[in-house]
Enzyme design. Structure first.
Site, PDB file in Angstrom:
ATOM      1  N   CYS A   4      -1.382  -3.426   9.234  1.00  0.00           N
ATOM      2  CA  CYS A   4      -0.930  -2.186   9.875  1.00  0.00           C
ATOM      3  C   CYS A   4      -0.307  -2.487  11.235  1.00  0.00           C
ATOM      4  O   CYS A   4       0.699  -1.885  11.619  1.00  0.00           O
ATOM      5  CB  CYS A   4      -2.094  -1.218  10.059  1.00  0.00           C
ATOM      6  SG  CYS A   4      -2.862  -0.741   8.514  1.00  0.00           S
ATOM      7  N   CYS A  44       0.808  -1.222   0.000  1.00  0.00           N
ATOM      8  CA  CYS A  44       0.000   0.000   0.000  1.00  0.00           C
ATOM      9  C   CYS A  44       0.841   1.272   0.000  1.00  0.00           C
ATOM     10  O   CYS A  44       0.311   2.360  -0.182  1.00  0.00           O
ATOM     11  CB  CYS A  44      -0.964   0.012   1.181  1.00  0.00           C
ATOM     12  SG  CYS A  44      -0.183  -0.107   2.776  1.00  0.00           S
ATOM     13  N   CYS A 101      -2.405   5.110   6.431  1.00  0.00           N
ATOM     14  CA  CYS A 101      -3.823   5.183   6.752  1.00  0.00           C
ATOM     15  C   CYS A 101      -4.024   5.365   8.255  1.00  0.00           C
ATOM     16  O   CYS A 101      -3.084   5.274   9.039  1.00  0.00           O
ATOM     17  CB  CYS A 101      -4.529   3.916   6.289  1.00  0.00           C
ATOM     18  SG  CYS A 101      -3.992   2.456   7.182  1.00  0.00           S
ATOM     19  N   ASP A 113       2.729   2.486   2.563  1.00  0.00           N
ATOM     20  CA  ASP A 113       2.851   3.150   3.866  1.00  0.00           C
ATOM     21  C   ASP A 113       4.309   3.159   4.311  1.00  0.00           C
ATOM     22  O   ASP A 113       5.078   2.266   3.971  1.00  0.00           O
ATOM     23  CB  ASP A 113       2.046   2.396   4.934  1.00  0.00           C
ATOM     24  CG  ASP A 113       0.557   2.681   4.835  1.00  0.00           C
ATOM     25  OD1 ASP A 113       0.174   3.463   3.956  1.00  0.00           O
ATOM     26  OD2 ASP A 113      -0.204   2.116   5.637  1.00  0.00           O
TER      27      ASP A 113
END
Lengths: 156, 269
Positions: free
Chosen positions: A130, A60, A87, A62
């Protein structure tokens, strides 16, 4: 400006959204960390008692930086800082992690599992990665600190 | 429904690529990916499934024609409509077809696509099978028109963007980037972190424009690198560059949404 205008216009057009629209909502605990992130910032990377963990999620895009300041005598984490671009769940996971590891020994901090973070923040399955990122970050920070100390003792 | 079908089709087309890749195993890899589920062990990127040639498998498995669902006339495997002039109904989705074939290109995935040509192909398909043309249709092929149209949309939107195209080809070749992978490549991450911090500190449009120029160059270079890597069938390098591109595209999106005086906190859901 143009964008805001269009946005407002479209909002008035669709002023009454149907109840069937699915909204992905965050858990209040995530929102709390996201709105009031704890321990945001940086330490000097070159400080011999600071360990820096820099990790990323390739799927993603990140990126998460977690830094620990360690008291050499007691071997405990005395201060923690983080910076995450990603996020809400990634921000919350790292923010929670900084609170969790403060005052811990390196060993205890290194044994924190992502499942604990996910449980605390009630992360849905699609956001589990995450919490894994936060676990990777603290581990990476600890090993950076240990590497620094080993190099310092070797040269002393 | 449509997305379910396209996933199945993508999966059916997940056939590895060329045997040449196995020789690159010894190459030192820049990216160490550790599976987050198993943090203690780091995994080298070159531990990919040994790929095989795509077209040989496809040619042996796929018949040249299939019968029309309505009139049973044998129609070319990839035909969208029945070739019988009396029938002409929209055909069902052909199994095992990848997005390149959906848009009428060679089944061999290629990173270099002619975007203008791609767009024309896409429009032509949509013109032919747009569901609206079948809304009053009594043949019962409106559903198939919807499915075909939806697949074409999906194929076009995937192949037209350099990042989704790279990820799709990697998936086809059996080397997808997994959600659970974590990246531990200090050099790249440091550059990303620095770029994000500069963007965070930017106050004026001019500053952001400057950062945009830098980032546009990064994207251009990475896309060129991807083209080379895919051409040379260097999957390891292609995967590394696709990951880099993901980071640059994210920065591009943040720049696009940048508004003076509004801090960027979380940049996606």
């Amino acid at each position: 400006m143009l964008r805001t205008t269009i946005f407002n216009a479209s909002r008035s057009l669709f002023a009454k959204p149907s109840a069937a629209i699915a909204v992905r909502s965050y858990h209040p605990k995530v929102i709390d960390h996201y709105e009031r992130p704890r321990n945001v910032g940086s330490f000097n990377k070159a400080d011999p008692f600071v360990g820096t963990g820099l990790v990323g999620a390739p799927a993603c895009g990140d990126v998460m930086k977690l830094q620990i300041k360690v008291d050499e005598a007691s071997g405990k984490i005395v201060d923690v800082k983080f910076k995450t671009f990603g996020c809400g769940s990634a921000i919350a996971s790292s923010s929670y992690m900084t609170e969790r590891v403060r005052g811990m020994t390196l060993e205890d901090a290194g044994s924190i599992k992502n499942t604990e973070i996910a449980k605390e923040l009630c992360l849905p399955p699609v956001k589990l990665h995450c919490s894994m990122l936060a676990e990777d970050a603290i581990k990476s920070a600890i090993s950076d600190y240990k590497r620094k100390r080993a190099a310092a003792t070797a040269s002393a | 429904m449509a997305s379910l079908i396209t996933t199945t089709r993508a999966k059916a087309a997940q056939i590895p690529f060329s045997t040449a890749m196995t020789s690159t195993v010894s190459r030192s890899s820049r990216v160490i990916l550790s599976t987050a589920a198993n943090n203690t062990s780091t995994r080298n990127l070159s531990n990919l499934t040994p790929p095989r040639r795509l077209n040989t498998i496809m040619n042996t498995k796929r018949p040249e024609t299939r019968p029309c669902w309505k009139c049973s006339t044998p129609v070319p495997y990839l035909a969208l409509q029945c070739t019988n002039p009396e029938c002409k109904v929209v055909q069902t989705l052909a199994p095992g077809v990848n997005y390149f074939e959906t848009l009428g290109l060679s089944p061999e995935p290629s990173y270099d696509v002619d975007l203008k040509d791609l767009r024309l192909r896409f429009f032509k398909i949509q013109q032919l099978i747009h569901p609206d043309s079948y809304s009053q249709n009594t043949n019962g092929d409106q559903v198939y028109a919807q499915q075909q149209s939806s697949l074409a949309n999906k194929a076009y939107s995937t192949l037209k963007e350099p990042l989704s195209r790279a990820n799709y080809i990697l998936e086809l070749l059996g080397a997808p980037i997994h959600e659970t992978e974590s990246l531990n490549e200090p050099e790249l991450l440091m550059e990303v972190m620095e770029a994000r911090e500069l963007l965070e500190e930017a106050q004026t449009e001019d500053e952001v424009q400057e950062l945009k120029n830098v980032n546009d160059t990064r994207i251009k270079d990475t896309v060129e690198g991807l083209s080379k890597a895919f051409k040379g069938q260097d999957l390891e390098q292609a995967k590394t560059l696709a990951i880099e591109l993901q980071y640059w595209i994210r920065i591009q999106n943040v720049i696009r949404d940048w508004v003076a005086g509004h801090p960027i906190v979380a940049d996606h859901v």
